[in-house]
Design a protein around this motif. Structure first.
Motif, PDB file in Angstrom:
ATOM      1  N   SER A  43       6.853   6.669 -10.733  1.00 31.73           N
ATOM      2  CA  SER A  43       5.682   6.938  -9.900  1.00 31.73           C
ATOM      3  C   SER A  43       4.752   7.977 -10.516  1.00 31.73           C
ATOM      4  CB  SER A  43       6.125   7.415  -8.508  1.00 31.73           C
ATOM      5  OG  SER A  43       6.720   8.700  -8.576  1.00 31.73           O
ATOM      6  N   SER A  44       5.241   8.695 -11.557  1.00 35.07           N
ATOM      7  CA  SER A  44       4.417   9.724 -12.204  1.00 35.07           C
ATOM      8  C   SER A  44       3.959   9.298 -13.600  1.00 35.07           C
ATOM      9  CB  SER A  44       5.204  11.027 -12.307  1.00 35.07           C
ATOM     10  OG  SER A  44       6.354  10.855 -13.123  1.00 35.07           O
ATOM     11  N   ARG A  45       4.003   8.010 -13.892  1.00 36.01           N
ATOM     12  CA  ARG A  45       3.728   7.541 -15.268  1.00 36.01           C
ATOM     13  C   ARG A  45       2.280   7.779 -15.712  1.00 36.01           C
ATOM     14  NH1 ARG A  45       4.389   3.220 -11.931  1.00 36.01           N
ATOM     15  NH2 ARG A  45       2.794   1.585 -11.826  1.00 36.01           N
ATOM     16  N   TYR A  46       1.367   8.009 -14.772  1.00 37.70           N
ATOM     17  CA  TYR A  46      -0.026   8.243 -15.153  1.00 37.70           C
ATOM     18  C   TYR A  46      -0.347   9.735 -15.251  1.00 37.70           C
ATOM     19  CZ  TYR A  46      -0.350   3.360 -13.744  1.00 37.70           C
ATOM     20  OH  TYR A  46      -0.151   2.003 -13.621  1.00 37.70           O
ATOM     21  N   LEU A  47       0.639  10.588 -15.032  1.00 41.95           N
ATOM     22  CA  LEU A  47       0.423  12.034 -15.045  1.00 41.95           C
ATOM     23  C   LEU A  47       0.813  12.640 -16.392  1.00 41.95           C
ATOM     24  CD1 LEU A  47       1.979  13.000 -11.571  1.00 41.95           C
ATOM     25  CD2 LEU A  47      -0.418  12.486 -12.089  1.00 41.95           C
ATOM     26  N   ALA A  48       0.121  13.715 -16.754  1.00 32.37           N
ATOM     27  CA  ALA A  48       0.520  14.474 -17.926  1.00 32.37           C
ATOM     28  C   ALA A  48       1.855  15.160 -17.652  1.00 32.37           C
ATOM     29  CB  ALA A  48      -0.558  15.501 -18.264  1.00 32.37           C
ATOM     30  N   LYS A  87       3.122  18.227 -17.719  1.00 32.34           N
ATOM     31  CA  LYS A  87       3.230  19.427 -16.890  1.00 32.34           C
ATOM     32  C   LYS A  87       3.022  19.124 -15.411  1.00 32.34           C
ATOM     33  CE  LYS A  87       2.001  22.918 -20.333  1.00 32.34           C
ATOM     34  NZ  LYS A  87       1.040  24.007 -20.689  1.00 32.34           N
ATOM     35  N   ILE A  88       1.999  18.346 -15.090  1.00 34.07           N
ATOM     36  CA  ILE A  88       1.739  18.049 -13.679  1.00 34.07           C
ATOM     37  C   ILE A  88       2.784  17.094 -13.119  1.00 34.07           C
ATOM     38  CG2 ILE A  88       0.156  16.126 -14.099  1.00 34.07           C
ATOM     39  CD1 ILE A  88      -1.448  17.032 -11.683  1.00 34.07           C
ATOM     40  N   ALA A  89       3.357  16.242 -13.987  1.00 31.14           N
ATOM     41  CA  ALA A  89       4.428  15.345 -13.540  1.00 31.14           C
ATOM     42  C   ALA A  89       5.632  16.163 -13.073  1.00 31.14           C
ATOM     43  CB  ALA A  89       4.834  14.402 -14.662  1.00 31.14           C
ATOM     44  N   PHE A  90       5.959  17.218 -13.832  1.00 25.01           N
ATOM     45  CA  PHE A  90       7.083  18.071 -13.463  1.00 25.01           C
ATOM     46  C   PHE A  90       6.825  18.756 -12.120  1.00 25.01           C
ATOM     47  CE2 PHE A  90       9.468  22.036 -13.440  1.00 25.01           C
ATOM     48  CZ  PHE A  90      10.733  21.596 -13.793  1.00 25.01           C
ATOM     49  N   VAL A  91       5.591  19.237 -11.925  1.00 25.93           N
ATOM     50  CA  VAL A  91       5.243  19.878 -10.654  1.00 25.93           C
ATOM     51  C   VAL A  91       5.345  18.876  -9.505  1.00 25.93           C
ATOM     52  CG1 VAL A  91       3.389  20.993  -9.359  1.00 25.93           C
ATOM     53  CG2 VAL A  91       3.743  21.569 -11.767  1.00 25.93           C
ATOM     54  N   TYR A  92       4.864  17.677  -9.730  1.00 27.41           N
ATOM     55  CA  TYR A  92       4.932  16.609  -8.731  1.00 27.41           C
ATOM     56  C   TYR A  92       6.379  16.319  -8.342  1.00 27.41           C
ATOM     57  CZ  TYR A  92       5.122  11.679  -7.268  1.00 27.41           C
ATOM     58  OH  TYR A  92       5.410  10.498  -6.640  1.00 27.41           O
ATOM     59  N   TRP A  93       7.280  16.268  -9.327  1.00 23.69           N
ATOM     60  CA  TRP A  93       8.696  16.038  -9.027  1.00 23.69           C
ATOM     61  C   TRP A  93       9.249  17.160  -8.147  1.00 23.69           C
ATOM     62  CZ3 TRP A  93       9.954  15.299 -14.930  1.00 23.69           C
ATOM     63  CH2 TRP A  93       9.419  14.077 -15.360  1.00 23.69           C
ATOM     64  N   CYS A  94       8.871  18.384  -8.481  1.00 25.83           N
ATOM     65  CA  CYS A  94       9.352  19.530  -7.697  1.00 25.83           C
ATOM     66  C   CYS A  94       8.874  19.446  -6.245  1.00 25.83           C
ATOM     67  CB  CYS A  94       8.855  20.839  -8.329  1.00 25.83           C
ATOM     68  SG  CYS A  94       9.609  21.247  -9.915  1.00 25.83           S
ATOM     69  N   ALA A 135      -6.179   6.170 -13.299  1.00 28.68           N
ATOM     70  CA  ALA A 135      -5.883   5.701 -14.656  1.00 28.68           C
ATOM     71  C   ALA A 135      -6.791   4.540 -15.052  1.00 28.68           C
ATOM     72  CB  ALA A 135      -4.419   5.284 -14.747  1.00 28.68           C
ATOM     73  N   GLY A 136      -7.238   3.770 -14.073  1.00 27.22           N
ATOM     74  CA  GLY A 136      -8.152   2.672 -14.358  1.00 27.22           C
ATOM     75  C   GLY A 136      -9.542   3.142 -14.733  1.00 27.22           C
ATOM     76  N   ILE A 137      -9.867   4.367 -14.326  1.00 32.43           N
ATOM     77  CA  ILE A 137     -11.174   4.942 -14.654  1.00 32.43           C
ATOM     78  C   ILE A 137     -11.122   5.689 -15.982  1.00 32.43           C
ATOM     79  CG2 ILE A 137     -12.943   6.595 -13.885  1.00 32.43           C
ATOM     80  CD1 ILE A 137     -12.047   6.053 -11.025  1.00 32.43           C
ATOM     81  N   ASN A 138     -10.037   6.417 -16.189  1.00 31.96           N
ATOM     82  CA  ASN A 138      -9.868   7.217 -17.409  1.00 31.96           C
ATOM     83  C   ASN A 138      -8.475   6.965 -17.957  1.00 31.96           C
ATOM     84  OD1 ASN A 138      -9.786   9.112 -19.437  1.00 31.96           O
ATOM     85  ND2 ASN A 138     -10.607  10.776 -18.194  1.00 31.96           N
ATOM     86  N   SER A 139      -8.396   6.505 -19.170  1.00 33.06           N
ATOM     87  CA  SER A 139      -7.103   6.111 -19.752  1.00 33.06           C
ATOM     88  C   SER A 139      -6.237   7.297 -20.151  1.00 33.06           C
ATOM     89  CB  SER A 139      -7.338   5.222 -20.975  1.00 33.06           C
ATOM     90  OG  SER A 139      -8.129   5.917 -21.945  1.00 33.06           O
ATOM     91  N   SER A 140      -6.774   8.482 -20.257  1.00 33.80           N
ATOM     92  CA  SER A 140      -5.980   9.640 -20.667  1.00 33.80           C
ATOM     93  C   SER A 140      -5.118  10.113 -19.502  1.00 33.80           C
ATOM     94  CB  SER A 140      -6.894  10.779 -21.134  1.00 33.80           C
ATOM     95  OG  SER A 140      -7.769  11.172 -20.097  1.00 33.80           O
ATOM     96  N   PRO A 141      -3.959  10.711 -19.777  1.00 31.99           N
ATOM     97  CA  PRO A 141      -3.065  11.186 -18.702  1.00 31.99           C
ATOM     98  C   PRO A 141      -3.768  12.208 -17.805  1.00 31.99           C
ATOM     99  CG  PRO A 141      -1.927  11.180 -20.804  1.00 31.99           C
ATOM    100  CD  PRO A 141      -3.368  10.930 -21.116  1.00 31.99           C
ATOM    101  N   ILE A 142      -3.424  12.192 -16.522  1.00 30.43           N
ATOM    102  CA  ILE A 142      -4.040  13.087 -15.537  1.00 30.43           C
ATOM    103  C   ILE A 142      -3.402  14.468 -15.656  1.00 30.43           C
ATOM    104  CG2 ILE A 142      -4.415  13.468 -13.068  1.00 30.43           C
ATOM    105  CD1 ILE A 142      -4.086  10.385 -12.749  1.00 30.43           C
ATOM    106  N   GLU A 143      -4.225  15.490 -15.898  1.00 29.30           N
ATOM    107  CA  GLU A 143      -3.714  16.845 -16.073  1.00 29.30           C
ATOM    108  C   GLU A 143      -3.910  17.715 -14.842  1.00 29.30           C
ATOM    109  OE1 GLU A 143      -5.361  18.508 -19.585  1.00 29.30           O
ATOM    110  OE2 GLU A 143      -4.327  17.108 -20.933  1.00 29.30           O
ATOM    111  N   HIS A 144      -4.803  17.319 -13.941  1.00 29.07           N
ATOM    112  CA  HIS A 144      -5.011  18.025 -12.684  1.00 29.07           C
ATOM    113  C   HIS A 144      -5.683  17.072 -11.705  1.00 29.07           C
ATOM    114  CE1 HIS A 144      -9.028  18.336 -14.356  1.00 29.07           C
ATOM    115  NE2 HIS A 144      -9.464  18.629 -13.135  1.00 29.07           N
ATOM    116  N   ILE A 145      -5.679  17.433 -10.443  1.00 25.31           N
ATOM    117  CA  ILE A 145      -6.299  16.594  -9.407  1.00 25.31           C
ATOM    118  C   ILE A 145      -7.478  17.366  -8.835  1.00 25.31           C
ATOM    119  CG2 ILE A 145      -5.947  15.392  -7.221  1.00 25.31           C
ATOM    120  CD1 ILE A 145      -2.958  15.293  -7.937  1.00 25.31           C
ATOM    121  N   SER A 146      -8.658  16.779  -8.935  1.00 24.20           N
ATOM    122  CA  SER A 146      -9.883  17.463  -8.523  1.00 24.20           C
ATOM    123  C   SER A 146     -10.469  16.842  -7.265  1.00 24.20           C
ATOM    124  CB  SER A 146     -10.915  17.404  -9.645  1.00 24.20           C
ATOM    125  OG  SER A 146     -11.367  16.072  -9.823  1.00 24.20           O
TER     126      SER A 146
END
Length: 487
Positions: free
Chosen positions: A38-43, A45-52, A82-93
Motif C-alpha cells: 500500500s506504500s509502493r508509491y511513497l519515498a 522515509k515517508i513510507a516508514f512514517v506511514y507504517w508507524c 503517482a499518475g500525475i508525477n512518476s517520482s516517489p512521493i516525499e511529502h503530502i501537500s
C-alpha cells in the motif's frame, strides 16, 4: 522503530507485525493488510512514517475496519498522485489533497482527512505545514442529508408496510418450498424484522441465546443478546443489548438451532457462530468453526427474494434500507426516541434522525390517508365534566391518574380498559373528567414530548402525533374555566 507486535481492539489478540502481509480479524471480519504494497508509491522515509502511523492506530487505538478503510483510501490517493508525477512521493501537500478531492464524494474526503488528523496527532513528518493548517482549521465536507438522498433516489426510501409484508411473504414461501434453508430464513428474518447490521449478525454466537434449552421446549419468544457495534475503541462483543424477538423470528431461530443440532448430532457449543452453515468442496453442508461472510450470503440469496416480487430488484434489498424502514414506521406510530434507539440497537439518540427521515412524497401520502382521522378528531372531547363526588364509579379502581400518578384526572364510566391511559382517555366517551383535575399536567407532558421530537428532528408525522390530544385537553380546560367563571 516499528513494533514487533500489536494488540487489536476487536479481538484483544496480539498480532506479529509483518509489512508484507498481516491477517487481521475484527468485528467486520478477517482482512489481509499488506502495508508494504500500500506504500509502493511513497519515498522510503515517508513510507516508514506511514507504517508507524498505521501500526500505532491498530495497536489499541482504532478498530480494524477503520484502519483498513484508511489504508484503502490512502492507497487510492497515492495511486492518483503517482499518475500525475512518476517520482516517489516525499511529502503530502495541500495541493495534492485538493487535486485529489476535486471529484471525490464527501465520505472519501472525510475518510482521508481522518487519517491525516491521526497522522498529525502523532506529530510525525510527511504532512506539509499548509495541509496541517488546513486540516486543523477547516471542517469535513458534509455528506448529503438523508432526506435529500431519499428524495432523489427511490432505492434509498423506506419500504412501505405493504411492500415489507410482500417481502416477508416471499421469504416464507422460499423457506416452505425448501429454496431457503433454516439459516437463510433466519438471516433475512433478522435483517427485515430486527434491522440488524451484517457485522452484528456475524458476531452472534449460540451462547447469546438466553435460556436456549427452555426456548426449544416451550416454543416461547426468544430473548437474545445482540452485540452493539460502532462504539469508539470498543469491540462489538464488549457491549451487548438484550432484546426479545417476535414470535415469527423466534420460530425461525429455534428452527435453525434444531437444524444445526441435527447436523452436528447433539447439543451446540455456546461459542459456535450462529451463522456457520456452509458447503464443502463436495457440496456437502458442513458447520464451519468461524462465521460465514454475511455480506456474501446476502448477495447470494437476495435475488431469489426479489425475482418473485414485481418492481423490485435485488439491489433494492440491503440492510441499511430495512433499518430506515423499521425506525421510520415506528416513528410514524409515535414511538418515543428511547424506543427507536433500542429498536435500532443504538446506545444514544444522537443519530436517530438519520434513520427516520421521510420523503415529501411519503409524508404527503401519510397525510392523505390520515385525512378522515383528522376530520374525526375535530369532534374533540367526547366525555363529560363532573365533580369528583359525582363519578359513576367513585372507587379507586376506576380513577384515572395523571402521568405522574399523583392525582386523579377523572373516572372511567365503565370497566377501565387500561389502554393508553391517561392520554387515550381524553377522546373516549366513557371518560368522566374531574372539574378540579390536574389536566394541565397532561398538557405539559404532551407538549414536552412534542418538544423532544422537534429537538431530535424526527419526521413531521411524529412531531404532530399528539396534536389532536393537545387540542382536546386545551379545549377541556377552556370549557372548565368558562363553566367556573372568572376566578
Amino acid at each position: 522503530m516499528l513494533p514487533k507486535k500489536i494488540r487489536l481492539i476487536d479481538s484483544k489478540n496480539f498480532v506479529n507485525v509483518d509489512l508484507d502481509e498481516m491477517l487481521l480479524e475484527g468485528d467486520a471480519g478477517r482482512r489481509n493488510l499488506r502495508l508494504r504494497e500500500s506504500s509502493r508509491y511513497l519515498a522510503e522515509k515517508i513510507a516508514f512514517v506511514y507504517w508507524c502511523v498505521i501500526l500505532n492506530a491498530l495497536n489499541g487505538k482504532r478498530k480494524v475496519s477503520t484502519v483498513i478503510r484508511w489504508v484503502d483510501e490512502f492507497t487510492r490517493f497515492t495511486k492518483f498522485l503517482a499518475g500525475i508525477n512518476s517520482s516517489p512521493i516525499e511529502h503530502i501537500s495541500l495541493g495534492m489533497f485538493n487535486k485529489y478531492s476535486q471529484d471525490k464524494n464527501p465520505s472519501q474526503i472525510k475518510l482521508l482527512r481522518s487519517l491525516i488528523k491521526f497522522w498529525l496527532k502523532r506529530k510525525e513528518l510527511g504532512i506539509s505545514q499548509c495541509l496541517s493548517d488546513y486540516i486543523s482549521t477547516s471542517r469535513s465536507p458534509k455528506p448529503r442529508d438523508t432526506l435529500e438522498i431519499q428524495n432523489s433516489d427511490i432505492q434509498e426510501r423506506p419500504f412501505s408496510v405493504s411492500t415489507t409484508r410482500t417481502i416477508l411473504a416471499r421469504l416464507n414461501n422460499l423457506y416452505i418450498n425448501s429454496h431457503f434453508n433454516a439459516q437463510d430464513h433466519l438471516l433475512w428474518r433478522l435483517i427485515i424484522s430486527e434491522a440488524m447490521r451484517p457485522t452484528q449478525l456475524r458476531l452472534l454466537i449460540v451462547g447469546d441465546i438466553i435460556d436456549l434449552e427452555k426456548r426449544k421446549i416451550d416454543n416461547a419468544r426468544v430473548e437474545i443478546n445482540v452485540p452493539i457495534i460502532k462504539q469508539a475503541g470498543t469491540s462489538g462483543r464488549d457491549y451487548m443489548l438484550s432484546t426479545r424477538l417476535s414470535e415469527a423470528v423466534s420460530r425461525a431461530l429455534i428452527d435453525h438451532i434444531l437444524h444445526l443440532e441435527k447436523i452436528i448430532g447433539g447439543p451446540l457449543l455456546g461459542t459456535l457462530p450462529l451463522f456457520c452453515l456452509t458447503k464443502s468442496s463436495g457440496r456437502k453442508t458442513i458447520i464451519a468453526k468461524r462465521s460465514i461472510s454475511i455480506v456474501d450470503r446476502i448477495a447470494a440469496t437476495r435475488t431469489l427474494i426479489s425475482e418473485g416480487i414485481d418492481d423490485l430488484d435485488d439491489d433494492d434489498l440491503f440492510t441499511r434500507r430495512f433499518k430506515h424502514t423499521k425506525l421510520t414506521h415506528l416513528a410514524i406510530q409515535g414511538a418515543p426516541v428511547e424506543v427507536l434507539a433500542r429498536a435500532g440497537f443504538q446506545t444514544s439518540i444522537t443519530s436517530l434522525r438519520h434513520y427516520t427521515n421521510l420523503s415529501d412524497e411519503a409524508f404527503a401520502d401519510y397525510e392523505e390517508k390520515m385525512e378522515s382521522e383528522h376530520d374525526f378528531i375535530a369532534d374533540a372531547f367526547q366525555g363529560k365534566i363532573i365533580d369528583r363526588d359525582a363519578a359513576t364509579h367513585p372507587d379507586s379502581e376506576h380513577v384515572i391518574f395523571d402521568p405522574n400518578l399523583d392525582e386523579g384526572l377523572g373516572s372511567c364510566g365503565d370497566d377501565p380498559c387500561d389502554v393508553f391511559a391517561p392520554i387515550g382517555c381524553y377522546d373516549c366517551a366513557r371518560f368522566e373528567a374531574f372539574r378540579d383535575g390536574p389536566h394541565h399536567v397532561v398538557l405539559n407532558f404532551l407538549q414536552n414530548r412534542k418538544n423532544v421530537a422537534i429537538k431530535m428532528r424526527l419526521p413531521a408525522a411524529s412531531v404532530s402525533r399528539d396534536d389532536h390530544v393537545i387540542s382536546i385537553v386545551e379545549g377541556l380546560m377552556a370549557r372548565i374555566k368558562n363553566e367556573n367563571g372568572p376566578s
